[in-house]
Design a protein around this motif. Structure first.
Motif, PDB file in Angstrom:
ATOM      1  N   ARG A 157      43.554  44.446  46.449  1.00  0.00           N
ATOM      2  CA  ARG A 157      44.488  44.437  47.582  1.00  0.00           C
ATOM      3  C   ARG A 157      45.055  45.827  47.855  1.00  0.00           C
ATOM      4  O   ARG A 157      45.940  45.971  48.679  1.00  0.00           O
ATOM      5  N   ASP A 158      44.543  46.839  47.154  1.00  0.00           N
ATOM      6  CA  ASP A 158      45.001  48.198  47.463  1.00  0.00           C
ATOM      7  C   ASP A 158      44.089  48.784  48.531  1.00  0.00           C
ATOM      8  O   ASP A 158      42.881  48.912  48.298  1.00  0.00           O
ATOM      9  N   PRO A 159      44.648  49.138  49.713  1.00  0.00           N
ATOM     10  CA  PRO A 159      43.813  49.682  50.786  1.00  0.00           C
ATOM     11  C   PRO A 159      43.013  50.927  50.374  1.00  0.00           C
ATOM     12  O   PRO A 159      42.015  51.245  50.998  1.00  0.00           O
ATOM     13  N   LYS A 199      47.216  50.567  36.967  1.00  0.00           N
ATOM     14  CA  LYS A 199      46.962  49.238  37.550  1.00  0.00           C
ATOM     15  C   LYS A 199      45.472  48.983  37.760  1.00  0.00           C
ATOM     16  O   LYS A 199      44.940  47.955  37.346  1.00  0.00           O
ATOM     17  N   THR A 200      44.822  49.928  38.436  1.00  0.00           N
ATOM     18  CA  THR A 200      43.412  49.706  38.769  1.00  0.00           C
ATOM     19  C   THR A 200      42.546  49.710  37.515  1.00  0.00           C
ATOM     20  O   THR A 200      41.701  48.825  37.331  1.00  0.00           O
ATOM     21  N   THR A 201      42.803  50.677  36.640  1.00  0.00           N
ATOM     22  CA  THR A 201      42.043  50.751  35.389  1.00  0.00           C
ATOM     23  C   THR A 201      42.139  49.434  34.623  1.00  0.00           C
ATOM     24  O   THR A 201      41.131  48.863  34.194  1.00  0.00           O
ATOM     25  N   ILE A 231      44.455  40.383  40.575  1.00  0.00           N
ATOM     26  CA  ILE A 231      44.730  41.039  41.857  1.00  0.00           C
ATOM     27  C   ILE A 231      45.307  42.433  41.603  1.00  0.00           C
ATOM     28  O   ILE A 231      46.381  42.572  41.016  1.00  0.00           O
ATOM     29  N   ASP A 232      44.575  43.461  42.044  1.00  0.00           N
ATOM     30  CA  ASP A 232      45.060  44.845  41.968  1.00  0.00           C
ATOM     31  C   ASP A 232      45.860  45.124  43.239  1.00  0.00           C
ATOM     32  O   ASP A 232      45.463  44.719  44.331  1.00  0.00           O
ATOM     33  N   THR A 233      46.994  45.797  43.084  1.00  0.00           N
ATOM     34  CA  THR A 233      47.910  45.952  44.224  1.00  0.00           C
ATOM     35  C   THR A 233      48.252  47.423  44.472  1.00  0.00           C
ATOM     36  O   THR A 233      48.074  48.268  43.600  1.00  0.00           O
TER      37      THR A 233
HETATM   38 MG   LIG Z   1      45.272  51.815  41.811  1.00  0.00          MG
END
Ligand SMILES: [Mg+2]
Ligand SMILES: Nc1ncnc2c1ncn2[C@@H]1O[C@H](COP(=O)(O)OP(=O)(O)O)[C@@H](O)[C@H]1O
Length: 189
Positions: free
Chosen positions: A37-39, A14-16, A67-69
């Protein structure tokens, strides 16, 4: 256009892909920003290293927001992101071990993404010459969402890009990301 990138499993990419798709949109001339949005804040730190893309700020002047979750399907941050998005992008590996989480992720997308808005799978970490890499259409059917025709290969370059940004990517990786970005921009309402 707001795009929520999701999957209930950590390590799906997801983040990548949030960061690198944002870079791809930028390369294609779009004004894009990324909302982390990922803490855990991985995307924020990554962008702090590479400065490839802008982080979203209130009132910012962008046309596309990615939006990254977090990797939790019961996360209110994920639900809120889906509820306010024009499109959901489920990042999934083609591994059978990830099938179930991806199916569960589809259920959450259906519950929170407003009716009529498109959702797509983007297969990540695909190894083209393997059985799994060849039958992505069947896999997409089992997961329960249409897949983008672009998919992302498994390459070390994607790991280097976390530190070095878009410039660390080889031509094949860039091409895959640009094609995915093009398909996503065609979904624009
Ligand atoms: Mg991630
Ligand atoms: N296409 C890819 N090829 C190779 N490594 C990848 C690819 N996509 C992601 N990775 C690696 O997998 C790990 C998990 O990716 P990450 O984006 O942090 O997943 P998530 O945000 O879903 O938890 C990272 O080390 C990342 O560099």
């Amino acid at each position: 256009m707001k795009i929520t990138v999701c999957n209930g499993k950590g390590g799906a990419g997801k983040t990548t892909l949030s960061v690198l798709l944002a870079s791809a949109f930028r390369q294609a001339g779009h004004r894009v920003a990324l909302l982390d949005r990922d803490p855990q804040g991985t995307a924020t730190r990554w962008i702090g290293e590479t400065h490839d893309v802008e982080l979203a700020v209130a009132g910012g002047d962008h046309r596309i927001l990615i939006i990254d979750t977090p990797p939790q399907l019961d996360s209110p941050l994920l639900h809120q992101s889906l509820a306010e998005s024009d499109c959901a992008l489920l990042v999934s590996s083609p591994s059978p071990a990830d099938l179930w989480t991806s199916q569960d992720s589809v259920a959450v997308i259906r519950r929170h993404l407003p009716a009529g808005r498109p959702a797509r799978i983007l297969f990540n970490q695909v190894q083209p010459r393997t059985v799994l890499g060849k039958d992505l259409a069947t896999l997409a059917q089992r997961i329960g969402l249409p897949a983008l025709s672009a998919h992302i290969g498994r390459r070390q370059a994607f790991q280097h890009a976390a530190l070095l940004g878009w410039s660390a990517l080889d031509a094949a990786s860039r091409e895959e990301l640009l094609q995915a970005a093009l398909e996503l921009s065609a979904l624009q309402p």
